[in-house]
Each structure stands twice: as structure tokens, then as C-alpha cells.
Write an enzyme that holds these catalytic residues in place. Structure first.
Site, PDB file in Angstrom:
ATOM      1  N   ASP A 228      -2.693   2.322  -6.236  1.00  0.00           N
ATOM      2  CA  ASP A 228      -1.640   2.364  -5.224  1.00  0.00           C
ATOM      3  C   ASP A 228      -1.630   1.165  -4.287  1.00  0.00           C
ATOM      4  O   ASP A 228      -0.964   1.206  -3.248  1.00  0.00           O
ATOM      5  CB  ASP A 228      -1.784   3.643  -4.398  1.00  0.00           C
ATOM      6  CG  ASP A 228      -3.117   3.720  -3.666  1.00  0.00           C
ATOM      7  OD1 ASP A 228      -4.071   3.046  -4.090  1.00  0.00           O
ATOM      8  OD2 ASP A 228      -3.208   4.455  -2.671  1.00  0.00           O
ATOM      9  N   GLU A 229      -2.312   0.096  -4.637  1.00  0.00           N
ATOM     10  CA  GLU A 229      -2.458  -1.013  -3.694  1.00  0.00           C
ATOM     11  C   GLU A 229      -2.584  -2.322  -4.455  1.00  0.00           C
ATOM     12  O   GLU A 229      -3.267  -2.394  -5.475  1.00  0.00           O
ATOM     13  CB  GLU A 229      -3.697  -0.774  -2.833  1.00  0.00           C
ATOM     14  CG  GLU A 229      -3.937  -1.773  -1.745  1.00  0.00           C
ATOM     15  CD  GLU A 229      -5.196  -1.458  -0.941  1.00  0.00           C
ATOM     16  OE1 GLU A 229      -5.463  -2.192   0.028  1.00  0.00           O
ATOM     17  OE2 GLU A 229      -5.922  -0.497  -1.296  1.00  0.00           O
TER      18      GLU A 229
ATOM     19  N   ASP B  55       0.871  -1.179   0.000  1.00  0.00           N
ATOM     20  CA  ASP B  55       0.000   0.000   0.000  1.00  0.00           C
ATOM     21  C   ASP B  55       0.906   1.226   0.000  1.00  0.00           C
ATOM     22  O   ASP B  55       1.638   1.472   0.956  1.00  0.00           O
ATOM     23  CB  ASP B  55      -0.898  -0.007   1.234  1.00  0.00           C
ATOM     24  CG  ASP B  55      -2.082   0.953   1.097  1.00  0.00           C
ATOM     25  OD1 ASP B  55      -2.089   1.743   0.132  1.00  0.00           O
ATOM     26  OD2 ASP B  55      -2.979   0.902   1.948  1.00  0.00           O
TER      27      ASP B  55
END
Length: 467
Positions: A115-116, A21
Site C-alpha cells: 500500500d505504499e 500511502d
């Protein structure tokens, strides 16, 4: 209270699942791209009257600003922050770099957003030792920092749920590994809020019964949790409190749908805010769809109420599309048929019936009625006269510009016929600020410049690791 150890059903006996993350991703990209903003509060989101915070930097979070908060409320809490319009094109470029690094670790990468992502380090069932997992996590974080200048937090565990909880514990800029056999001890003292889907309403219901930690939820038993929360939520909380999670990591290429959803810290009751959230989620969904190089024919809206009642509504378009405006409008039409006055704790927008091509007749798609029938297209009006440059330019805070004499910069603000620009670029020193007329012919919209790489971090940079 003692906690039973041992093998947990659905959890591998080795830390094979990695969850990455990126830390305050949108805001961190902006701080990296704009030298004058480093170390200062930054808020990225919609800046209109119904704007919602997409991401806040850690400096802004100390003032109580968080994602999904109305921007007006964020401004009241942190008036001196830089409030910026999202630049999804740049975020996607940085995300692509990060996802390429993950793909080098394993063919099984499951992106959850820009983003993860989850990564299965044990392709083919091979065991991964604790030291191997730690080495992989450390190297990944170093390579991400070297390639982008950004930090990411890593969780390592034997299941997806545990790996995600571990990465949350690692934030910001850390690494946490849950050693095999310690899963229950790791979860036991934590608030039940760490369990996926447990929000304020469930937390309050459990606390009224004297249940505040994961260990207390596990000890309460399934029957008691079902009595308190209802069948579906009670069984889910009982299962998660035991640490059970057997979901596999599913590669993006195998996906039959694309969706995004958010669970809110406080139930949403304001209808305009609900609409703004649906619009934001629809935009994110369209971004993911385009990133995957696909189009879709069916738009799905998911609404979970304060009592965990979940409704889904769908609309099938005349043909596949990846057009954000089409997806937003379909999601908005679906929302009109849902009563949200009692409060909304989760919203989601997804698309299904994926295809590899796009329907060109966008007008026909955007003209559909809620029942799914296309409206009759009116005669096309004559093209209007070309408006002056000042009427078509929108100098939104955070967007890129280029000046004939001063070079690249970004908009700090605009109004009353003037636009203020800071001239700097990634890797430079903080730049000077100048003000121009909005219709200055030497000032033009610009394109984002790539983030510079930076040297590998020295040993000890970032937060200490936890096991």
C-alpha cells in the site's frame, strides 16, 4: 527561533518525488468489499491468542486501536469493531491495480509494501514544476479512487524523507506539497518524532535535554546530539533535522533483497508478542517475495533494541524458496538466539540471495537445524484417513463463502458447531445474516470478488490540499 532557508544538500530544487500511502489499506479494502462495514470500526489482523493488529480503520483508531497492538488489547478498547482475518490475495490484487497506475507516471517506482510506494517524476533529470507536481498528484488520487473506490494520501517534495513526511501530514485522503525552499520551515515546528527512526526512547532522551522539535534538534548541533544519543543515532538525527536526504528512488526490479520492518510506538518486552511480530513480518516478506515473482535462499532477522543497538542474524537454506512457512520458521529459529528482554523498538525480516526458481524439497528446508544443517528425514508416516468436512473447514471471520441458495457472503463468526454468514458482495446493499451448521454441505469456502470501480470524484472531494 529563526530557521535558515535556502538550498538543502541532497534535496532537489523541485518537487520531483511523490510518496503514495493508501489510507488504512487492509481495513479500507474490507469496508469497500463488505457494504455493512462502511463507516464502522474494522480491525484486520491475527485473531488467535497472540494475534496482532495489522491495520485498523479510522473509525477504530478513534478508540486508540493501532497497528502492532495485540488484538486482545484492541478488543478491550473497541469491543464492537469487526475483527477480520487478512485476505492477502485480494489486497495484492488491489495493490497491483494501484502500482500499475504509478508505473504510468514513471518507470522509477519503488514499492515499500502493498500500500505504499515512492515515484520519481523527474526521470532523466528533467525538472518538475510545482503546478505539474500538483496536477500529477491530484490526477493520481482521482484515478485510484475511480479504479478501486479507495483513497490514498500523497506527499510531494524534493526528497524521499520529505515526501513521506508530507504524505503523513496529508492523511487521511489528502495531498501535501513541500514547496522548494520551504523545507526547513516545514519541518521546524514538528515534533522530532516525524523523523524516520525517532521513536519513544529517542524522543524521551531529547526531551530531557529540552529538545522537542526538529528546529531545536537542528540548533543543538551534531556534537550535542551525538553526546545524547550516541554516534550513529546522533549523526542520523542531526542529518535528518537539516532536511538532508539524497537517497534515490530505486525500482523494484533492481532490488537484490526483499524486506519488511516495523518500528513500534512502545518498546516490546513481551516475548510472545515479539515472536508474533516476527511471524507477521515473515509472512509479509514472503508475500512481497511472491509478488515480485522471486524466491530466496537466505533469511535475515533484524532486531533493534531500546538503546538503538541493532543485531542482524541470517540463515542460509539448502535452496531458494518462496514458501511462507519456510521463511517463518527460519525467522523464528533466528529469533531464538536473540535476547529481547531489555525491549525491542524495531523488528525486520528480509530475504537475500534472490533467484528465479524455487527449491522443491520443502521438507529438507523446514527440517534444518539453527546451525544450517538439514536434519535427517524420518520415514514418511502412512496417510491418515480423510477427516470429515467439519474437521478441515475453518470458518474464520472475514473470509469468503458461497452458499448454494444464498450466493456469496462472508463469515461474521463461528463457534459451538455453528457459523454465521452475512450475504453481501462489493457494490451491493448491506446483506442479511444467516446461521448454519459448520458442516452444512451447501456452504463452501469462496473466492474474493473484485472491488467495483466508481465514478471519478467531483471537485473538492477529500481533504483540502496543503502547500
Amino acid at each position: 527561533m529563526s530557521v535558515r532557508s535556502g538550498i538543502i544538500r541532497g534535496v532537489r530544487g523541485h518537487p520531483a518525488i511523490l510518496h503514495l500511502d493508501m489510507d488504512a489499506f487492509y481495513a479500507a479494502v474490507e469496508q469497500r468489499a463488505k457494504p455493512s462495514l462502511r463507516g464502522k470500526p474494522v480491525v484486520v489482523g491475527g485473531l488467535g491468542p497472540r494475534g496482532v493488529v495489522a491495520t485498523a480503520s479510522y473509525e477504530a483508531r478513534t478508540y486508540g486501536v493501532h497497528s502492532a497492538m495485540p488484538v486482545a488489547q484492541a478488543r478491550a478498547r473497541c469491543p464492537n469493531a469487526a475483527y477480520l482475518t487478512p485476505r492477502f490475495g485480494l489486497y495484492r490484487q488491489v495493490s497491483d491495480t494501484v502500482m500499475e497506475l504509478l508505473a504510468e507516471l514513471s518507470p522509477l517506482v519503488e514499492p515499500l509494501s502493498l500500500d505504499e510506494a515512492f515515484v520519481d517524476l523527474a526521470v532523466g533529470g528533467a525538472a518538475v514544476t510545482t503546478e505539474e507536481a500538483l496536477t500529477t498528484g491530484r490526477a493520481l488520487r482521482a484515478r485510484i479512487r475511480a479504479a478501486t473506490g479507495l483513497s490514498g494520501s500523497v506527499g510531494l517534495a524534493g526528497s524521499k524523507m520529505l515526501a513521506k513526511i508530507a504524505s503523513e501530514q496529508a492523511k487521511p485522503d489528502g495531498l501535501v506539497l513541500i514547496a522548494p525552499g520551504t523545507e526547513r520551515e516545514f519541518l521546524a515546528p514538528m515534533s522530532v518524532r516525524v523523523l524516520p527512526g525517532v521513536g519513544p526512547a529517542t524522543d524521551r532522551a531529547l526531551r530531557r535535554a529540552g529538545i522537542g522539535t526538529v528546529a531545536e534538534a537542528a540548533a543543538a548541533g551534531k556534537e550535542e546530539l551525538v553526546r545524547l544519543l550516541g554516534q550513529a543515532q546522533g549523526v542520523a538525527v542531526h542529518t535528518m533535522a537539516q532536511g538532508v536526504d539524497d537517497r534515490p528512488v530505486v525500482a523494484e526490479r533492481d532490488a537484490k533483497s526483499v524486506s519488511v520492518e516495523d518500528t513500534f510506538d512502545t518498546d516490546l518486552t513481551d516475548r510472545p508478542l515479539v515472536r508474533a511480530q516476527v511471524d507477521r513480518l515473515a509472512g509479509r516478506c514472503a508475500e512481497r517475495l511472491r509478488t515480485a515473482g522471486r524466491s530466496a535462499r537466505t533469511v535475515v532477522l533484524k532486531v533493534r533494541g531500546h538503546d538503538f543497538t541493532t543485531l542482524t542474524r541470517s540463515e542460509t537454506l539448502r535452496g531458494p524458496t518462496d514458501e511462507p512457512a519456510v521463511i517463518r520458521e527460519a525467522a523464528a529459529r533466528l529469533l531464538e538466539g536473540v535476547d529481547t528482554t531489555a525491549g525491542v523498538r524495531l523488528l525486520g525480516v528480509g530475504v537475500t540471495a534472490l533467484a528465479g526458481y524455487t527449491q522443491e524439497d520443502l521438507f529438507a528446508q523446514r527440517s534444518q537445524t539453527p546451525g544450517g544443517h538439514a536434519a535427517t528425514a524420518p520415514p514418511e508416516p502412512p496417510a491418515p484417513a480423510q477427516p470429515p468436512p467439519s474437521a478441515v473447514r475453518r470458518w474464520l471471520p472475514g473470509l469468503d463463502v458461497r452458499h448454494v441458495k444464498h450466493g456469496p457472503g462472508w463469515v461474521q463468526g463461528s463457534g459451538v458447531g455453528r457459523v454465521t454468514v452475512r450475504f453481501e458482495q462489493p457494490g451491493s446493499q448491506p446483506g442479511r445474516v444467516r446461521t448454519f451448521s459448520m458442516d452444512d454441505p451447501e456452504l463452501e469456502p469462496g473466492e474474493p470478488l473484485p472491488l467495483p470501480a466508481q465514478p471519478l470524484p467531483s471537485d473538492g472531494e477529500g481533504r483540502p490540499e496543503s502547500l
